[in-house]
Design a protein around this motif. Structure first.
Motif, mmCIF file in Angstrom:
data_model
loop_
_atom_site.group_PDB
_atom_site.id
_atom_site.type_symbol
_atom_site.label_atom_id
_atom_site.label_comp_id
_atom_site.label_asym_id
_atom_site.label_seq_id
_atom_site.Cartn_x
_atom_site.Cartn_y
_atom_site.Cartn_z
ATOM 1 N N THR A 115 -1.129 11.273 7.895
ATOM 2 C CA THR A 115 -1.012 9.064 7.288
ATOM 3 C C THR A 115 -1.240 9.229 6.157
ATOM 4 O O THR A 115 -0.428 7.497 5.758
ATOM 5 C CB THR A 115 -2.549 8.664 7.855
ATOM 6 N N TRP A 116 -2.238 10.021 4.965
ATOM 7 C CA TRP A 116 -1.619 10.329 3.356
ATOM 8 C C TRP A 116 -0.148 9.692 2.899
ATOM 9 O O TRP A 116 -0.324 9.175 2.530
ATOM 10 C CB TRP A 116 -2.389 11.242 3.250
ATOM 11 N N ARG A 117 0.661 10.931 3.957
ATOM 12 C CA ARG A 117 1.718 11.442 3.330
ATOM 13 C C ARG A 117 2.935 9.995 3.981
ATOM 14 O O ARG A 117 3.901 9.964 3.572
ATOM 15 C CB ARG A 117 2.646 12.310 4.498
ATOM 16 N N THR A 118 3.011 9.213 4.958
ATOM 17 C CA THR A 118 3.318 8.073 5.249
ATOM 18 C C THR A 118 2.937 6.902 4.371
ATOM 19 O O THR A 118 3.839 6.312 4.065
ATOM 20 C CB THR A 118 2.438 7.082 6.673
ATOM 21 N N GLY A 119 1.789 6.289 3.917
ATOM 22 C CA GLY A 119 1.379 5.533 2.550
ATOM 23 C C GLY A 119 2.631 6.114 0.979
ATOM 24 O O GLY A 119 2.915 5.274 0.630
ATOM 25 N N ALA A 120 2.040 7.420 0.866
ATOM 26 C CA ALA A 120 3.364 8.163 0.220
ATOM 27 C C ALA A 120 4.915 8.021 0.327
ATOM 28 O O ALA A 120 5.441 7.492 -0.296
ATOM 29 C CB ALA A 120 3.199 9.897 -0.166
ATOM 30 N N GLN A 121 5.153 7.616 1.451
ATOM 31 C CA GLN A 121 6.510 7.404 1.888
ATOM 32 C C GLN A 121 6.529 6.735 1.028
ATOM 33 O O GLN A 121 7.773 6.009 1.437
ATOM 34 C CB GLN A 121 6.662 8.488 3.377
ATOM 35 N N VAL A 122 5.419 5.620 2.016
ATOM 36 C CA VAL A 122 5.893 3.644 1.912
ATOM 37 C C VAL A 122 6.051 3.688 0.137
ATOM 38 O O VAL A 122 7.028 2.903 0.213
ATOM 39 C CB VAL A 122 4.723 2.622 2.640
ATOM 40 N N ILE A 123 5.069 4.098 -0.678
ATOM 41 C CA ILE A 123 5.377 4.103 -2.104
ATOM 42 C C ILE A 123 6.787 4.395 -2.547
ATOM 43 O O ILE A 123 7.205 3.842 -3.303
ATOM 44 C CB ILE A 123 3.959 4.974 -2.344
ATOM 45 N N SER A 124 7.403 5.643 -1.592
ATOM 46 C CA SER A 124 8.271 5.794 -2.048
ATOM 47 C C SER A 124 10.066 5.224 -2.094
ATOM 48 O O SER A 124 10.280 4.840 -2.692
ATOM 49 C CB SER A 124 9.001 7.474 -2.000
ATOM 50 N N MET A 125 9.681 4.634 -0.875
ATOM 51 C CA MET A 125 11.023 3.792 -0.105
ATOM 52 C C MET A 125 10.611 2.316 -1.117
ATOM 53 O O MET A 125 11.446 1.339 -0.925
ATOM 54 C CB MET A 125 10.023 3.277 0.972
ATOM 55 N N CYS A 126 9.223 1.739 -1.366
ATOM 56 C CA CYS A 126 8.960 0.783 -1.935
ATOM 57 C C CYS A 126 9.980 0.483 -3.282
ATOM 58 O O CYS A 126 9.882 -0.924 -4.402
ATOM 59 C CB CYS A 126 8.001 -0.144 -1.608
ATOM 60 N N ARG A 127 10.019 1.529 -3.966
ATOM 61 C CA ARG A 127 9.963 2.144 -5.891
ATOM 62 C C ARG A 127 10.913 1.347 -5.872
ATOM 63 O O ARG A 127 10.484 0.679 -7.415
ATOM 64 C CB ARG A 127 9.495 3.074 -6.392
ATOM 65 N N LYS A 128 11.830 1.178 -5.685
ATOM 66 C CA LYS A 128 13.268 0.269 -6.841
ATOM 67 C C LYS A 128 13.145 -1.006 -5.590
ATOM 68 O O LYS A 128 14.331 -1.431 -6.134
ATOM 69 C CB LYS A 128 13.880 1.342 -6.433
ATOM 70 N N HIS A 129 12.829 -1.559 -5.094
ATOM 71 C CA HIS A 129 12.758 -3.214 -4.362
ATOM 72 C C HIS A 129 11.400 -3.851 -4.809
ATOM 73 O O HIS A 129 10.172 -3.857 -3.691
ATOM 74 C CB HIS A 129 12.962 -2.324 -2.397
ATOM 75 N N ASN A 163 10.817 -6.654 -4.301
ATOM 76 C CA ASN A 163 10.514 -7.689 -2.701
ATOM 77 C C ASN A 163 9.258 -6.704 -1.449
ATOM 78 O O ASN A 163 8.675 -7.979 -1.132
ATOM 79 C CB ASN A 163 11.581 -8.211 -1.961
ATOM 80 N N PHE A 164 9.773 -5.435 -1.612
ATOM 81 C CA PHE A 164 8.271 -4.756 -0.884
ATOM 82 C C PHE A 164 7.342 -4.928 -1.918
ATOM 83 O O PHE A 164 7.241 -3.402 -1.613
ATOM 84 C CB PHE A 164 9.479 -4.302 -0.494
ATOM 85 N N GLN A 165 6.852 -5.067 -2.583
ATOM 86 C CA GLN A 165 5.690 -4.674 -3.619
ATOM 87 C C GLN A 165 4.432 -4.791 -3.218
ATOM 88 O O GLN A 165 3.567 -4.630 -3.067
ATOM 89 C CB GLN A 165 5.310 -6.273 -4.918
ATOM 90 N N TRP A 166 4.030 -5.833 -1.670
ATOM 91 C CA TRP A 166 3.648 -5.716 -1.156
ATOM 92 C C TRP A 166 3.446 -4.984 -0.487
ATOM 93 O O TRP A 166 1.975 -4.650 -0.043
ATOM 94 C CB TRP A 166 3.429 -7.476 -0.052
ATOM 95 N N ALA A 167 4.099 -4.000 0.085
ATOM 96 C CA ALA A 167 4.000 -2.869 1.051
ATOM 97 C C ALA A 167 3.314 -1.933 0.232
ATOM 98 O O ALA A 167 2.586 -0.699 0.967
ATOM 99 C CB ALA A 167 5.423 -2.559 2.194
ATOM 100 N N ARG A 168 4.397 -1.517 -1.245
ATOM 101 C CA ARG A 168 3.383 -0.824 -1.964
ATOM 102 C C ARG A 168 2.213 -0.610 -2.589
ATOM 103 O O ARG A 168 1.749 0.339 -2.482
ATOM 104 C CB ARG A 168 4.591 -0.403 -3.258
ATOM 105 N N ASP A 169 1.708 -1.968 -3.035
ATOM 106 C CA ASP A 169 0.580 -2.602 -2.776
ATOM 107 C C ASP A 169 -0.238 -2.223 -1.133
ATOM 108 O O ASP A 169 -1.484 -1.246 -1.952
ATOM 109 C CB ASP A 169 0.146 -3.302 -3.097
ATOM 110 N N LEU A 170 0.263 -2.645 -0.679
ATOM 111 C CA LEU A 170 -0.885 -1.938 0.191
ATOM 112 C C LEU A 170 -1.110 -0.292 0.925
ATOM 113 O O LEU A 170 -2.274 0.039 1.107
ATOM 114 C CB LEU A 170 -0.328 -2.855 1.636
ATOM 115 N N ALA A 171 0.857 -0.226 0.093
ATOM 116 C CA ALA A 171 0.044 1.820 0.494
ATOM 117 C C ALA A 171 -0.857 2.084 -0.547
ATOM 118 O O ALA A 171 -1.998 3.654 0.343
ATOM 119 C CB ALA A 171 1.504 2.017 0.869
#
Length: 448
Positions: A348-362, A364-372
């Protein structure tokens, strides 16, 4: 006995059921609210013991069955391990339970929670629904923190903040853990609006929640709150600014609390002389002794009984609760169960880290990065506070896990359908907390 509060609550919940039949996600939100907040326990009449959760659950499952929406369970690593966890709890109940009469009712309760965790995965696969789920879950717990904070201030730090009757969070230590877990999510909600009055209102609410944690007189809650604060500080880009903001506030809140609060908190350093702390250690010794004797499947649900203590820790003068999510799982489901349990949270923690990594250059997905990031902070609070509480089956942390999984699913889908190529946000729009990667969304207010 009838009261205005009973009538209003019953009319509100039952009045939404026809809409739930056509909007299954409303049923998930309604069930989440009832499960976390227990609003019926805030009444005084017939609604107090009314089976709202059962009724909403049945209607929601019917709505999902008749809904024409696509239904596909995301098969990710944490979801697979969660299936394993549910299956293993069933196996230990069937084959390893020392007290089956007590184990089966507990299994029934846990399975109902897990059923709706999987239904949430099935239904809430959109950004708007994730936002709504976070909003409902957060405010369901925040209500008690705001109320408890006001109570603590009005009583000069005296009294003791407690949770609602029934459910997982009725005790002072339990509500302290719930409020600590909720604080990072309150911060996420704050990041989702540009309305100044709402941001200030959220700041006041977070301060009141922190006061409420102190007002619970829970040492475990204080440790969990400190762990969340340290996590924020390490992840912050502006460590000095954050320290200047938070440290004086923390000292002011601690100084506000009365002498009896300080005396109790100081027993953390002298736990050998404190009966409550030593009872926790005895419970952990019992769990370890039982697991060594029954390493595969433990003793099944509710194995912390008088007879079991007499066998595996005869030096204890009484049967004690597990007082730890880790030792609770170890005693009740063995080393295999503990391994599955830990693996689920690691993934579960790794999933959060993956979301942060996926959103780093986008952006428009800041909501998801912050949420993770905020959900990871909430999980830190759960793991630290849960080390001193037997809340391994509490629905809130599983909802947080599902939020991370759903967020990853939604972000991955949107990136594959329409890759985002947006310029980086200017520093002026970066989040007030300074959390790594955090930024206040340019698009404005929270969708629900």
């Amino acid at each position: 006995m009838f009261s205005f509060r009973d009538i209003v609550l019953t009319a509100f919940i039952l009045g939404l059921l026809p809409a739930v039949l056509f909007r299954p996600h409303w049923g998930i939100l309604l069930w989440t609210w009832i499960g976390l907040m227990n609003p019926h326990k805030l009444t005084w009449g017939f609604a107090y013991n009314f089976p709202f959760a059962m009724i909403v659950g049945i209607v929601t499952m019917l709505a999902i069955l008749i809904s024409k929406e696509p239904k596909r369970l995301p098969v990710t690593a944490p979801v697979v391990v969660l299936f394993m966890w549910v299956a293993w709890m069933t196996i230990t109940t069937v084959f390893f339970s020392i007290y089956p009469t007590e184990a089966w009712p507990k299994w029934d309760t846990v399975m109902k929670i897990q059923l709706f965790i999987f239904l949430t995965l099935l239904v809430m696969q959109s950004e708007e629904r994730i936002r709504a789920l976070v909003l409902v879950a957060t405010l369901s717990i925040a209500y008690f923190g705001i109320k408890g904070g006001v109570y603590t201030i009005m009583h000069g730090g005296g009294g003791m903040v407690l949770g609602p009757d029934g459910g997982f969070i009725s005790g002072n230590t339990e509500i302290a853990l719930a409020l600590t877990v909720t604080l990072p999510l309150m911060r996420w909600l704050q990041l989702q609006t540009q309305r100044r009055w709402l941001r200030h209102a959220t700041t006041v609410a977070m301060v009141l929640i922190a006061v409420s944690v102190l007002g619970s007189y829970s040492r475990g809650g204080l440790l969990a709150l400190a762990a969340v604060g340290v996590f924020f500080w390490f992840k912050s880009r502006k460590k000095l600014v954050l320290a200047v903001m938070i440290v004086p506030l923390a000292f002011a809140l601690v100084a506000f609390m009365p002498a009896e609060w300080h005396e109790k908190m100081h027993t953390i350093e002298t736990y050998e002389e404190d009966g409550s702390a030593m009872s926790r250690i005895n419970a952990w010794k019992f769990a370890w002794s039982l697991a060594q004797d029954r390493p595969v499947g433990g003793g099944g649900f509710d194995t912390f009984q008088v007879d079991a203590y007499a066998r595996w820790l005869p030096t204890s003068k009484q049967a004690l609760d597990s007082h730890s999510i880790w030792f609770q799982v170890l005693a009740e489901h063995g080393f295999v169960g503990l391994g599955i349990f830990i693996l689920f949270w690691v993934l579960t923690w790794r999933t959060g880290a993956q979301v942060i990594s996926m959103c780093r250059k986008h952006p428009n997905f800041q909501w998801a990065r912050d949420l993770a990031g905020m959900t990871q902070a909430a999980l830190v609070g759960f793991w630290v506070g849960g080390t001193f509480l037997g809340m391994a089956y509490w629905d809130y942390p599983y909802i947080l896990a599902i939020i991370l999984i759903l967020t990853k699913v939604v972000v991955a889908r949107q990136l594959s359908e329409a890759p985002v190529h947006a310029p980086s946000l200017p520093m002026a729009e970066q989040g007030a907390l300074g959390y790594a990667g955090s930024a206040t969304p340019a698009y404005g207010r929270l969708k629900s």
